[in-house]
Scaffold this motif. Structure first.
Motif, PDB file in Angstrom:
ATOM      1  N   SER A   1     -26.130 -28.775 -23.729  1.00 58.76           N
ATOM      2  CA  SER A   1     -26.570 -29.514 -24.786  1.00 58.76           C
ATOM      3  C   SER A   1     -27.725 -30.453 -24.561  1.00 58.76           C
ATOM      4  CB  SER A   1     -25.465 -30.105 -25.643  1.00 58.76           C
ATOM      5  OG  SER A   1     -24.452 -29.201 -25.859  1.00 58.76           O
ATOM      6  N   ARG A   2     -28.752 -30.081 -25.644  1.00 59.90           N
ATOM      7  CA  ARG A   2     -29.896 -31.174 -25.366  1.00 59.90           C
ATOM      8  C   ARG A   2     -29.272 -32.702 -26.138  1.00 59.90           C
ATOM      9  NH1 ARG A   2     -35.656 -28.767 -27.031  1.00 59.90           N
ATOM     10  NH2 ARG A   2     -35.599 -30.841 -27.973  1.00 59.90           N
ATOM     11  N   THR A   3     -29.314 -33.774 -25.446  1.00 61.38           N
ATOM     12  CA  THR A   3     -29.033 -34.854 -26.046  1.00 61.38           C
ATOM     13  C   THR A   3     -30.020 -36.105 -25.583  1.00 61.38           C
ATOM     14  OG1 THR A   3     -27.488 -35.924 -23.922  1.00 61.38           O
ATOM     15  CG2 THR A   3     -26.417 -34.161 -25.568  1.00 61.38           C
ATOM     16  N   LEU A   4     -29.992 -36.935 -26.181  1.00 65.34           N
ATOM     17  CA  LEU A   4     -30.878 -38.019 -26.160  1.00 65.34           C
ATOM     18  C   LEU A   4     -30.724 -38.743 -24.929  1.00 65.34           C
ATOM     19  CD1 LEU A   4     -33.371 -39.621 -27.650  1.00 65.34           C
ATOM     20  CD2 LEU A   4     -31.443 -41.094 -28.605  1.00 65.34           C
ATOM     21  N   ALA A   5     -29.534 -39.032 -24.453  1.00 64.93           N
ATOM     22  CA  ALA A   5     -29.081 -39.748 -23.277  1.00 64.93           C
ATOM     23  C   ALA A   5     -29.628 -38.863 -21.929  1.00 64.93           C
ATOM     24  CB  ALA A   5     -27.636 -39.858 -23.193  1.00 64.93           C
ATOM     25  N   ARG A   6     -29.420 -37.551 -22.119  1.00 56.85           N
ATOM     26  CA  ARG A   6     -29.877 -36.769 -20.821  1.00 56.85           C
ATOM     27  C   ARG A   6     -31.116 -36.504 -20.915  1.00 56.85           C
ATOM     28  NH1 ARG A   6     -25.451 -31.909 -22.070  1.00 56.85           N
ATOM     29  NH2 ARG A   6     -23.653 -32.856 -21.199  1.00 56.85           N
ATOM     30  N   THR A   7     -32.348 -36.672 -22.086  1.00 55.55           N
ATOM     31  CA  THR A   7     -33.798 -36.547 -21.871  1.00 55.55           C
ATOM     32  C   THR A   7     -34.223 -37.950 -21.141  1.00 55.55           C
ATOM     33  OG1 THR A   7     -34.000 -37.666 -24.192  1.00 55.55           O
ATOM     34  CG2 THR A   7     -33.733 -35.307 -23.933  1.00 55.55           C
ATOM     35  N   GLU A   8     -33.299 -38.903 -20.817  1.00 57.00           N
ATOM     36  CA  GLU A   8     -33.860 -40.038 -20.080  1.00 57.00           C
ATOM     37  C   GLU A   8     -33.903 -39.821 -18.573  1.00 57.00           C
ATOM     38  OE1 GLU A   8     -30.986 -42.944 -20.837  1.00 57.00           O
ATOM     39  OE2 GLU A   8     -31.649 -43.482 -22.801  1.00 57.00           O
ATOM     40  N   VAL A   9     -33.280 -38.568 -18.043  1.00 56.90           N
ATOM     41  CA  VAL A   9     -33.352 -38.258 -16.676  1.00 56.90           C
ATOM     42  C   VAL A   9     -33.775 -36.802 -16.099  1.00 56.90           C
ATOM     43  CG1 VAL A   9     -31.275 -39.861 -16.137  1.00 56.90           C
ATOM     44  CG2 VAL A   9     -30.819 -37.396 -16.819  1.00 56.90           C
ATOM     45  N   ILE A  10     -33.991 -36.021 -17.257  1.00 58.50           N
ATOM     46  CA  ILE A  10     -34.368 -34.699 -17.108  1.00 58.50           C
ATOM     47  C   ILE A  10     -35.273 -34.195 -18.543  1.00 58.50           C
ATOM     48  CG2 ILE A  10     -32.479 -33.911 -15.530  1.00 58.50           C
ATOM     49  CD1 ILE A  10     -31.442 -32.028 -18.306  1.00 58.50           C
ATOM     50  N   ARG A  11     -35.852 -33.007 -18.419  1.00 58.10           N
ATOM     51  CA  ARG A  11     -36.523 -32.691 -19.417  1.00 58.10           C
ATOM     52  C   ARG A  11     -35.711 -31.335 -19.857  1.00 58.10           C
ATOM     53  NH1 ARG A  11     -42.469 -33.470 -19.268  1.00 58.10           N
ATOM     54  NH2 ARG A  11     -42.875 -34.723 -17.280  1.00 58.10           N
ATOM     55  N   PHE A  12     -36.056 -31.146 -21.202  1.00 57.37           N
ATOM     56  CA  PHE A  12     -35.172 -29.884 -21.858  1.00 57.37           C
ATOM     57  C   PHE A  12     -36.304 -28.892 -22.310  1.00 57.37           C
ATOM     58  CE2 PHE A  12     -31.669 -32.523 -22.159  1.00 57.37           C
ATOM     59  CZ  PHE A  12     -30.681 -31.669 -21.515  1.00 57.37           C
ATOM     60  N   SER A  13     -36.162 -27.723 -22.055  1.00 57.27           N
ATOM     61  CA  SER A  13     -36.946 -26.519 -22.698  1.00 57.27           C
ATOM     62  C   SER A  13     -36.544 -26.491 -24.198  1.00 57.27           C
ATOM     63  CB  SER A  13     -36.649 -25.105 -22.043  1.00 57.27           C
ATOM     64  OG  SER A  13     -35.254 -24.695 -22.637  1.00 57.27           O
ATOM     65  N   LYS A  14     -37.293 -25.508 -24.857  1.00 62.13           N
ATOM     66  CA  LYS A  14     -36.930 -25.141 -26.245  1.00 62.13           C
ATOM     67  C   LYS A  14     -35.609 -24.759 -26.171  1.00 62.13           C
ATOM     68  CE  LYS A  14     -38.089 -21.733 -28.139  1.00 62.13           C
ATOM     69  NZ  LYS A  14     -39.247 -20.354 -28.891  1.00 62.13           N
ATOM     70  N   PRO A  15     -34.822 -24.802 -27.175  1.00 67.58           N
ATOM     71  CA  PRO A  15     -33.380 -24.086 -27.298  1.00 67.58           C
ATOM     72  C   PRO A  15     -33.519 -22.878 -27.244  1.00 67.58           C
ATOM     73  CG  PRO A  15     -33.584 -25.857 -29.048  1.00 67.58           C
ATOM     74  CD  PRO A  15     -35.122 -25.532 -28.511  1.00 67.58           C
ATOM     75  N   TYR A  16     -32.270 -22.045 -26.389  1.00 68.47           N
ATOM     76  CA  TYR A  16     -32.402 -20.552 -26.270  1.00 68.47           C
ATOM     77  C   TYR A  16     -31.178 -20.279 -27.017  1.00 68.47           C
ATOM     78  CZ  TYR A  16     -29.062 -21.407 -22.351  1.00 68.47           C
ATOM     79  OH  TYR A  16     -27.933 -21.928 -21.642  1.00 68.47           O
ATOM     80  N   VAL A  17     -30.115 -21.256 -27.477  1.00 66.36           N
ATOM     81  CA  VAL A  17     -28.976 -21.156 -28.235  1.00 66.36           C
ATOM     82  C   VAL A  17     -29.118 -22.287 -29.278  1.00 66.36           C
ATOM     83  CG1 VAL A  17     -26.555 -20.751 -28.480  1.00 66.36           C
ATOM     84  CG2 VAL A  17     -27.817 -20.014 -26.469  1.00 66.36           C
TER      85      VAL A  17
END
Length: 332
Positions: A171-187
């Protein structure tokens, strides 16, 4: 006058010698702008090199054509790229994977069908196929790292440089974006509650379901180390949140009454009733249509070109996943 003739001839020789000296100095590349004005006060109008017209840039003072300035080499290395032995130019983060010959993919160690599961000793599922396709586009093999036992653990593997990407129902979350990047959603899914019918009916007490949900102050079970730790705190600040190590343990807590609700994505919640039709007699589902739970591929912060590559890969795909498609995949 004989004396004057001799003097004129001598002056002419001196002038010729001075002119020759100018040519020689010019040919040597020395600065001769001082002009020879120091010894030729004979009144013959000798012109210094500094006062003469400038020479064309491609012609030397000696009258010989000078070589044209060299153009930049077309074989020079563009900034920020790496040249491989086969001549290809790649961004550093892509080149590193290609030179290694494999794409390392972080995947949760606990099976989550139909996203990933072990079948006869082989990994299979939607996420596994995505990872293999990405590796194929890069022209390398794929290796799966399943060391992590929680979704947050998968994020940490990626953040610490133990993997190139994470394809793990993340899941894309705000906290996780502090340590990794996320792609556009695939689901793209919605968040949902799986509720004990009896306990929830007692909470209604004449109120509507939305009213109860928005002010819910009962017990909620969530999967430890998942995005729902943050989601529950944000969406149900009055509730008592209890984490469980596995989804099966959480469902057992719901069955025994240890919690009145389980909070997860709509697919996992609906899959419970899909697998056990009798469960609908004691459980009900409330889908929160205004709360999304997008799944995306994780990429390290230091790999922007790899992220762009993954995003383009997803954009080129025609298959879109939602709860209905996932439930259909689970049946097969």
């Amino acid at each position: 006058m004989p004396g004057a003739s001799r003097f004129a001839r001598a002056a002419g020789q001196i002038t010729s010698a001075a002119a020759l000296a100018i040519v020689l100095l010019a040919g040597s590349g020395l600065d001769f702008g001082f002009g020879f004005g120091f010894g030729f006060g004979f009144g013959f109008g000798c012109v210094s090199a500094a006062a003469s017209e400038p020479l064309p840039s491609t012609i030397s003072a000696a009258g010989v054509a000078a070589p044209s300035p060299a153009l930049p080499s077309t074989s020079s290395m563009p900034a920020g790229l790496v040249e491989l032995p086969d001549g290809r130019l790649l961004a550093p983060d892509i080149a590193r994977i290609v030179q290694r010959g494999e794409l390392v993919v972080a995947v949760l160690g606990v099976d989550q069908p139909p996203f990933f599961e072990s079948r006869n000793g082989e990994l299979a599922g939607i996420d596994i196929e995505l990872a293999r396709e990405i590796a194929g586009k890069l022209g390398v093999a794929v290796r799966f790292d399943r060391e992590a036992n929680t979704f947050d653990g998968v994020v940490e593997l990626l953040a610490r440089g133990r993997a190139d990407i994470a394809v793990s129902k993340l899941s894309r979350t705000l906290a996780r974006t502090e340590v990794i990047r996320f792609s556009k959603p695939y689901v793209n899914l919605k968040r949902a509650l799986l509720l004990d019918r009896v306990k929830f009916a007692a909470l209604l007490n004449g109120r509507t379901v939305p009213e109860v949900i928005r002010s819910y102050d009962g017990t909620i079970g969530i999967l430890a180390g998942s995005a729902y730790t943050d989601y529950a705190a944000e969406n149900f600040p009055k509730a008592t949140v209890r984490p469980y190590a596995t989804w099966d343990a959480l469902l057992e807590a719901l069955r025994t009454g240890a919690v009145a609700a389980a909070y997860r994505d709509e697919f996992d919640v609906k899959a419970v009733l899909e697998r056990d039709a009798q469960a609908a007699l004691r459980l009900r589902i409330v889908t929160l249509q205004d709360l999304d739970d997008p799944f995306a591929i994780g990429v390290a912060l230091s790999e922007p070109t790899l992220l762009a590559f993954v995003n383009q890969f997803l954009a080129d795909r025609t298959v879109q996943f939602n709860a209905a498609v996932l439930l259909q995949a689970m049946r097969h």
